[in-house]
Scaffold this motif. Structure first.
Motif, PDB file in Angstrom:
ATOM      1  N   GLU A   9       0.809  -1.219   0.000  1.00 46.26           N
ATOM      2  CA  GLU A   9       0.000   0.000   0.000  1.00 46.26           C
ATOM      3  C   GLU A   9       0.845   1.273   0.000  1.00 46.26           C
ATOM      4  O   GLU A   9       0.292   2.381  -0.026  1.00 46.26           O
ATOM      5  N   ASN A  10       2.150   1.143   0.040  1.00 46.76           N
ATOM      6  CA  ASN A  10       2.997   2.341   0.025  1.00 46.76           C
ATOM      7  C   ASN A  10       2.747   3.172  -1.224  1.00 46.76           C
ATOM      8  O   ASN A  10       2.529   2.627  -2.314  1.00 46.76           O
ATOM      9  N   THR A  11       2.785   4.486  -1.068  1.00 42.93           N
ATOM     10  CA  THR A  11       2.611   5.388  -2.209  1.00 42.93           C
ATOM     11  C   THR A  11       3.947   5.738  -2.861  1.00 42.93           C
ATOM     12  O   THR A  11       3.975   6.337  -3.929  1.00 42.93           O
ATOM     13  N   MET A  12       5.023   5.374  -2.212  1.00 43.16           N
ATOM     14  CA  MET A  12       6.354   5.617  -2.758  1.00 43.16           C
ATOM     15  C   MET A  12       7.071   4.283  -2.961  1.00 43.16           C
ATOM     16  O   MET A  12       6.820   3.314  -2.236  1.00 43.16           O
ATOM     17  N   GLN A  13       7.933   4.265  -3.959  1.00 43.30           N
ATOM     18  CA  GLN A  13       8.744   3.082  -4.211  1.00 43.30           C
ATOM     19  C   GLN A  13      10.046   3.202  -3.424  1.00 43.30           C
ATOM     20  O   GLN A  13      10.867   4.076  -3.683  1.00 43.30           O
ATOM     21  N   ILE A  14      10.202   2.336  -2.426  1.00 34.94           N
ATOM     22  CA  ILE A  14      11.457   2.319  -1.682  1.00 34.94           C
ATOM     23  C   ILE A  14      12.531   1.710  -2.580  1.00 34.94           C
ATOM     24  O   ILE A  14      12.369   0.619  -3.123  1.00 34.94           O
ATOM     25  N   LEU A  15      13.627   2.431  -2.741  1.00 39.97           N
ATOM     26  CA  LEU A  15      14.711   1.992  -3.611  1.00 39.97           C
ATOM     27  C   LEU A  15      15.880   1.384  -2.842  1.00 39.97           C
ATOM     28  O   LEU A  15      16.552   0.485  -3.350  1.00 39.97           O
ATOM     29  N   SER A  16      16.123   1.891  -1.633  1.00 45.87           N
ATOM     30  CA  SER A  16      17.316   1.436  -0.934  1.00 45.87           C
ATOM     31  C   SER A  16      17.212   1.716   0.563  1.00 45.87           C
ATOM     32  O   SER A  16      16.608   2.710   0.983  1.00 45.87           O
ATOM     33  N   LEU A  17      17.813   0.835   1.350  1.00 43.89           N
ATOM     34  CA  LEU A  17      18.059   1.080   2.767  1.00 43.89           C
ATOM     35  C   LEU A  17      19.569   1.264   2.898  1.00 43.89           C
ATOM     36  O   LEU A  17      20.337   0.306   2.783  1.00 43.89           O
ATOM     37  N   ASP A  18      19.993   2.508   3.115  1.00 44.51           N
ATOM     38  CA  ASP A  18      21.416   2.835   3.104  1.00 44.51           C
ATOM     39  C   ASP A  18      22.077   2.566   4.445  1.00 44.51           C
ATOM     40  O   ASP A  18      21.459   2.721   5.518  1.00 44.51           O
ATOM     41  N   ASP A  19      23.364   2.211   4.389  1.00 38.97           N
ATOM     42  CA  ASP A  19      24.214   2.096   5.576  1.00 38.97           C
ATOM     43  C   ASP A  19      23.546   1.261   6.663  1.00 38.97           C
ATOM     44  O   ASP A  19      23.515   1.636   7.839  1.00 38.97           O
ATOM     45  N   ILE A  20      23.029   0.104   6.268  1.00 37.35           N
ATOM     46  CA  ILE A  20      22.349  -0.762   7.221  1.00 37.35           C
ATOM     47  C   ILE A  20      23.389  -1.603   7.959  1.00 37.35           C
ATOM     48  O   ILE A  20      24.411  -2.003   7.407  1.00 37.35           O
ATOM     49  N   ALA A  21      23.141  -1.844   9.243  1.00 39.74           N
ATOM     50  CA  ALA A  21      24.080  -2.589  10.072  1.00 39.74           C
ATOM     51  C   ALA A  21      23.334  -3.210  11.244  1.00 39.74           C
ATOM     52  O   ALA A  21      22.187  -2.843  11.548  1.00 39.74           O
ATOM     53  N   VAL A  22      23.984  -4.184  11.900  1.00 36.31           N
ATOM     54  CA  VAL A  22      23.489  -4.698  13.178  1.00 36.31           C
ATOM     55  C   VAL A  22      24.574  -4.468  14.220  1.00 36.31           C
ATOM     56  O   VAL A  22      25.764  -4.527  13.918  1.00 36.31           O
ATOM     57  N   MET A  23      24.133  -4.198  15.467  1.00 36.25           N
ATOM     58  CA  MET A  23      25.090  -3.911  16.529  1.00 36.25           C
ATOM     59  C   MET A  23      24.635  -4.603  17.805  1.00 36.25           C
ATOM     60  O   MET A  23      23.435  -4.624  18.131  1.00 36.25           O
ATOM     61  N   THR A  24      25.587  -5.204  18.522  1.00 36.62           N
ATOM     62  CA  THR A  24      25.280  -5.840  19.796  1.00 36.62           C
ATOM     63  C   THR A  24      25.339  -4.805  20.907  1.00 36.62           C
ATOM     64  O   THR A  24      25.788  -3.671  20.707  1.00 36.62           O
ATOM     65  N   GLU A  25      24.911  -5.211  22.118  1.00 36.31           N
ATOM     66  CA  GLU A  25      24.905  -4.272  23.236  1.00 36.31           C
ATOM     67  C   GLU A  25      26.316  -3.852  23.642  1.00 36.31           C
ATOM     68  O   GLU A  25      26.503  -2.821  24.296  1.00 36.31           O
ATOM     69  N   SER A  26      27.321  -4.640  23.230  1.00 34.28           N
ATOM     70  CA  SER A  26      28.706  -4.288  23.540  1.00 34.28           C
ATOM     71  C   SER A  26      29.268  -3.257  22.553  1.00 34.28           C
ATOM     72  O   SER A  26      30.390  -2.787  22.720  1.00 34.28           O
ATOM     73  N   GLY A  27      28.483  -2.927  21.517  1.00 34.31           N
ATOM     74  CA  GLY A  27      28.934  -1.953  20.528  1.00 34.31           C
ATOM     75  C   GLY A  27      29.594  -2.576  19.320  1.00 34.31           C
ATOM     76  O   GLY A  27      30.071  -1.854  18.439  1.00 34.31           O
ATOM     77  N   GLU A  28      29.632  -3.910  19.249  1.00 39.67           N
ATOM     78  CA  GLU A  28      30.209  -4.593  18.094  1.00 39.67           C
ATOM     79  C   GLU A  28      29.265  -4.438  16.909  1.00 39.67           C
ATOM     80  O   GLU A  28      28.130  -4.907  16.919  1.00 39.67           O
TER      81      GLU A  28
END
Length: 419
Positions: free
Chosen positions: A245-264
């Motif tokens: 139902e989005n009215t815009m086409q999402i093209l990219s999720l930039d600079d995506i990352a995962v981080m643990t609670e220790s900051g890794e």
């Protein structure tokens, strides 16, 4: 200026040294030459633990045959470093020769998400004109269906040390530990050279860790859901569904990352396959560097920016027969040229934040896919020119944008408890 300290796990290396000493003492009849090779191998392996903090050491070790590809992978991927640290990397060291070409399968990393083969090649002839065209992977007698990527040889090489990466679209079932890699080379004078290397995995395959997430992110009314996180030794997979139902086409999720609670923090994979599927289809997967061997209590998903454009204005329409542009988005100010089967766009260097449009996806008037056959990027003082070549076709086609700098949300964080 003081030198940075080199962080080497001394206890682990000391244990390796003691194990090697005991083995050498048990094998008193072993020749001095073999003992020397063992010591050199041990020295090189110990250096692998320090290359993340010592580029100088990395550059020296990378020149040693059999280590260049692995050192290069560790230097750019924290997940591969963890694999080496946790002794999940398997040494194979099997050599086969044919028509003057010697190929050594140095080692393997295998899990349910993919496979990486590290190999070296030397030849009695000029190896600079040797091209690797295909690498098949067999489990038992069955060829494995997977995406395969490898580096094309550079000119003026006298030795090749590289890797082949396989990515499984679905977690693979291992019915056998016996495998065979078939390398297909081609050389101008010698023609096709096929080398088969059988090998057997010794390690138990690490089980994929699956976390059900089902968290929806709403950015300026545009929604997407992270359905699950799948962690394996080679990568972290984020499975994503985009709201229809989005009215815009999402093209990219930039600079995506995962981080643990220790900051890794683990970022996107730099070299290799970083996505599976197409965001336009509503479901796709992003691959990040692995943190499989960590056991955090939570993970934080970080998204630097969400890039999107209005639906219906996410493509360029051209007529290849008339060599002209029929339509383009109202916000698209850059010059477009259509010539024969090529479409070129000249982007001002100050625009699009240095990212490429990646105009690969196209459809013909009848809705079928128009395949692209080539892609060239050139730069001058003012512009970055992207030229995409398509298959022979003299009709109209829509060419979709795969990137356009238009952030609708920035610096998004999503905390996911794991325990």
């Amino acid at each position: 200026m003081s030198k940075l300290p080199i962080d080497v796990p001394k206890e682990k290396l000391q244990q390796v040294r003691m194990d090697t000493l005991r083995r050498v003492q048990r094998e008193k009849r072993t020749t001095k030459r073999i003992v020397s090779i063992s010591i050199v191998s041990l020295f090189c392996l110990s250096l692998l633990f320090s290359i993340r903090v010592s580029p100088t050491i990395a550059s020296h070790v990378a020149k040693i045959p059999g280590f260049h590809a692995l050192v290069s992978a560790v230097a750019i991927d924290n997940g591969i470093k963890d694999i080496v640290d946790n002794e999940y990397y398997e040494e194979i060291n099997v050599m086969k020769s044919k028509n003057g070409l010697s190929l050594t399968l140095q080692g393997v990393i295998a899990d349910h998400s993919g496979f990486v083969l590290f190999y070296d090649a030397d030849a009695s002839f000029d190896i600079s004109k040797l091209n690797l065209e295909e690498v098949q992977l067999f489990q038992g007698d069955d060829e494995m269906e997977c995406g395969c990527t490898f580096v094309i040889n550079a000119d003026n090489q006298t030795h090749i040390s590289s890797l082949v990466e396989y990515n499984f679209s679905e977690p693979v079932a291992y019915t056998s530990k016996d495998f065979k890699a078939v390398f297909h080379f081609n050389e101008k004078d010698k023609g096709n050279i096929e080398i088969k290397i059988p090998f057997t995995l010794q390690n138990e395959l690490a089980k994929e860790k699956i976390i059900t997430v089902n968290r929806t992110i709403n950015v300026d009314g545009q929604k997407f859901t992270i359905t699950q996180i799948r962690r394996s030794p080679l990568k972290v997979a984020l499975d994503i569904e985009v709201d229809e139902e989005n009215t815009m086409q999402i093209l990219s999720l930039d600079d995506i990352a995962v981080m643990t609670e220790s900051g890794e923090r683990r970022d996107s994979i730099i070299n290799g396959i970083s996505t599976h599927g197409n965001i336009r289809d509503g479901k796709y997967t992003l691959y990040l560097q692995s943190n499989y061997f960590d056991d955090p209590e939570s993970l934080t998903i970080i998204i630097g920016a969400v890039q999107a454009v209005p639906k219906g204005e996410d493509f360029i329409e051209v007529d290849f027969g008339a060599e002209e542009v029929i339509a383009k988005p109202h916000y698209f100010d850059w010059d477009i040229t259509v010539k024969q089967q090529g479409v070129s766009v000249a982007v001002d260097k100050g625009d699009n934040q240095g990212r490429l449009l990646m105009l690969h996806d196209a459809v013909k008037e009848d809705g079928t896919t128009l395949e692209h056959t080539g892609y060239v990027v050139s730069r001058d003082e003012e512009y970055v020119v992207e030229t995409t070549q398509f298959q022979d076709y003299d009709g109209k086609a829509k060419i979709y944008l795969n990137y356009y700098f238009n952030p609708i949300g920035k610096n998004i964080e999503l905390n996911i408890p794991l325990q």
